[in-house]
Design an enzyme around this catalytic site. Structure first.
Site, PDB file in Angstrom:
ATOM      1  N   PRO A   1       7.425 -24.394  22.331  1.00  0.00           N
ATOM      2  CA  PRO A   1       6.976 -23.821  21.055  1.00  0.00           C
ATOM      3  C   PRO A   1       7.214 -24.792  19.908  1.00  0.00           C
ATOM      4  O   PRO A   1       8.298 -25.377  19.795  1.00  0.00           O
ATOM      5  CB  PRO A   1       7.856 -22.575  20.911  1.00  0.00           C
TER       6      PRO A   1
ATOM      7  N   CYS B   1       6.559 -24.927  15.712  1.00  0.00           N
ATOM      8  CA  CYS B   1       6.108 -24.267  14.490  1.00  0.00           C
ATOM      9  C   CYS B   1       5.107 -25.152  13.751  1.00  0.00           C
ATOM     10  O   CYS B   1       5.320 -26.353  13.605  1.00  0.00           O
ATOM     11  CB  CYS B   1       7.285 -23.949  13.589  1.00  0.00           C
TER      12      CYS B   1
ATOM     13  N   ALA C   1       6.897 -20.127  17.303  1.00  0.00           N
ATOM     14  CA  ALA C   1       7.667 -18.908  17.071  1.00  0.00           C
ATOM     15  C   ALA C   1       6.777 -17.911  16.326  1.00  0.00           C
ATOM     16  O   ALA C   1       6.380 -18.159  15.187  1.00  0.00           O
ATOM     17  CB  ALA C   1       8.919 -19.218  16.263  1.00  0.00           C
TER      18      ALA C   1
ATOM     19  N   GLN D   1       5.806 -17.128  22.176  1.00  0.00           N
ATOM     20  CA  GLN D   1       7.219 -16.989  21.851  1.00  0.00           C
ATOM     21  C   GLN D   1       7.373 -15.893  20.800  1.00  0.00           C
ATOM     22  O   GLN D   1       6.853 -16.006  19.689  1.00  0.00           O
ATOM     23  CB  GLN D   1       7.809 -18.296  21.326  1.00  0.00           C
TER      24      GLN D   1
ATOM     25  N   TYR E   1      18.350 -18.558  15.157  1.00  0.00           N
ATOM     26  CA  TYR E   1      17.589 -17.404  14.686  1.00  0.00           C
ATOM     27  C   TYR E   1      18.286 -16.107  15.115  1.00  0.00           C
ATOM     28  O   TYR E   1      19.392 -16.143  15.673  1.00  0.00           O
ATOM     29  CB  TYR E   1      16.140 -17.511  15.137  1.00  0.00           C
TER      30      TYR E   1
ATOM     31  N   ARG F   1      14.616 -18.037  25.695  1.00  0.00           N
ATOM     32  CA  ARG F   1      15.069 -19.351  25.210  1.00  0.00           C
ATOM     33  C   ARG F   1      16.457 -19.200  24.624  1.00  0.00           C
ATOM     34  O   ARG F   1      16.711 -18.318  23.797  1.00  0.00           O
ATOM     35  CB  ARG F   1      14.111 -19.918  24.165  1.00  0.00           C
TER      36      ARG F   1
ATOM     37  N   ARG G   1       7.459 -33.054  20.757  1.00  0.00           N
ATOM     38  CA  ARG G   1       6.977 -34.186  19.966  1.00  0.00           C
ATOM     39  C   ARG G   1       6.124 -35.145  20.792  1.00  0.00           C
ATOM     40  O   ARG G   1       5.147 -35.711  20.279  1.00  0.00           O
ATOM     41  CB  ARG G   1       8.165 -34.928  19.348  1.00  0.00           C
TER      42      ARG G   1
END
Length: 362
Positions: A23, A25, A59, A101, A185, A233, A327
């Site tokens: 995932p 963002c 997310a 996710q 989170y 996760r 990445r």
């Protein structure tokens, strides 16, 4: 041992290989309504076209207050569900498995996106489309506003929001649901004794701190059919004294598996700002390896996995069952196709439109 290009099945989902999209963002919902649009279609669609086995969304918030930023995607209403269905359809058309996710940012919600906002950072005020955040305790993340400690009704709402989001996600066509319990989170905030100072049934002991996660896993599992895969996760370390660690992660992963989770995506960090993390190729793979063998669960590994040979070794050495790239896939969305070539593996899912580029020496 399996190889990087062996299929992997989790319940009703069969991934064509073990190179999966982590995932990432995008902070690209300009209207602040949580509805994904063409950027998300092209971004995720390109990764499916590039040969990934599983394509996980960013997310995706289960409620408006669960967004990291106002620009995040959501799955709390039917308009969002229908927009995701278009994207899911393309991912499936390209032969990848679509996953989502499901997330709630807790005390790290309502923040300025990391790009396109000038030099603004920290909490977005309500006057600029922000909102009051929530957490297990009234303890702020460094540089952010203090959250409101959730009461029993608020916790019940979070559990219900995850279940409702799971149902919408399945209606949109997703085959894999990932519960975000990492990176500081909300679920991670409950798990870690550094952010959870509660004295009720959700605080103190490991069993209590894990209660919210296990309730969410059970609620999601009960909300969907048996053929839907559920991933969790987890961050395996806070990198801070007295915080969350890989031993607690392994114990809770075992409990979550008993509650209905099928697979674990093992990352680290995110709860505490300013900690020292030693970076290097595959630096988080040992966490996945530990959880896999300590808890006897299936896991995915992340963390500076950048070459086909490195990815293959993680799987073939039995350190993880899959690798999740982020990445490196932004740099090269066709990494799986290139990896197959470099590793000498024949695959049958090169897009016809790209066949002329299949062999660089041709």
């Amino acid at each position: 041992m399996p190889t990087l290009f062996d299929p992997l099945s989790i319940r009703g989902a069969t991934m064509r290989n073990r190179i999966w999209v982590s995932p990432m963002c995008q902070y690209s919902v300009a209207l602040h309504d949580g509805v994904p649009h063409d950027w998300h279609l092209v971004h995720l669609g390109s990764l499916a076209t590039g040969g990934a086995g599983l394509v996980l969304t960013e997310a995706t918030a289960v409620s408006p207050e669960g967004r990291i930023s106002p620009e995040d995607t959501g799955i709390w209403n039917d308009e969002q569900r229908d927009a995701w269905a278009r994207i899911v359809g393309f991912i499936r058309e390209r032969g990848a498995v679509p996953g989502i996710q499901l997330a709630h940012a807790g005390r790290k919600a309502s923040t300025w996106a990391p790009w396109g906002q000038g030099d603004r950072h920290g909490t977005v005020p309500e006057s600029a489309d922000g909102w009051r955040t929530v957490g297990p305790s009234a303890v702020a993340f460094d540089g952010y506003d203090e959250p409101l400690a959730l009461d029993a009704a608020g916790i019940d709402k979070v559990v219900d929001d995850f279940a409702a989001a799971a149902r919408r996600a399945v209606d949109a066509g997703f085959a894999v649901l990932e519960i975000h319990g990492a990176h500081g989170y909300l679920v991670h905030q409950f798990l870690s004794p550094l952010s959870n100072l509660r004295e009720d049934e959700y605080g103190g002991s490991l069993e209590n701190r894990a209660r919210l996660l296990l309730r969410i896993v059970r609620s999601v599992r009960d909300a969907v059919d048996d053929d839907i895969a559920v991933i969790v996760r987890l961050s395996a370390s806070d990198y801070a004294e007295g915080g969350w660690d890989q031993e607690q992660t392994a114990v809770v992963a075992g409990w979550a598996a008993e509650a209905g989770a099928d697979f674990f995506d093992i990352s680290s960090g995110g709860l505490v700002a300013g900690v020292r993390i030693t970076l290097g190729p595959g630096y988080q793979v040992p966490f996945a390896d530990f959880v896999k063998h300590e808890s006897e669960v299936s896991v995915g590994a992340v963390g500076l996995i950048t070459t086909p040979q490195q990815a293959a070794a993680v799987v073939e050495e039995g350190r993880a069952d899959a690798v999740l790239l982020a990445r490196e896939l932004l740099r090269d969305p066709h990494f799986p196709l290139r990896a197959a070539h470099e590793l000498g593996v024949e695959i049958d899912y090169w897009p016809g439109q790209y066949l002329r580029a299949r062999w660089p020496e041709a």
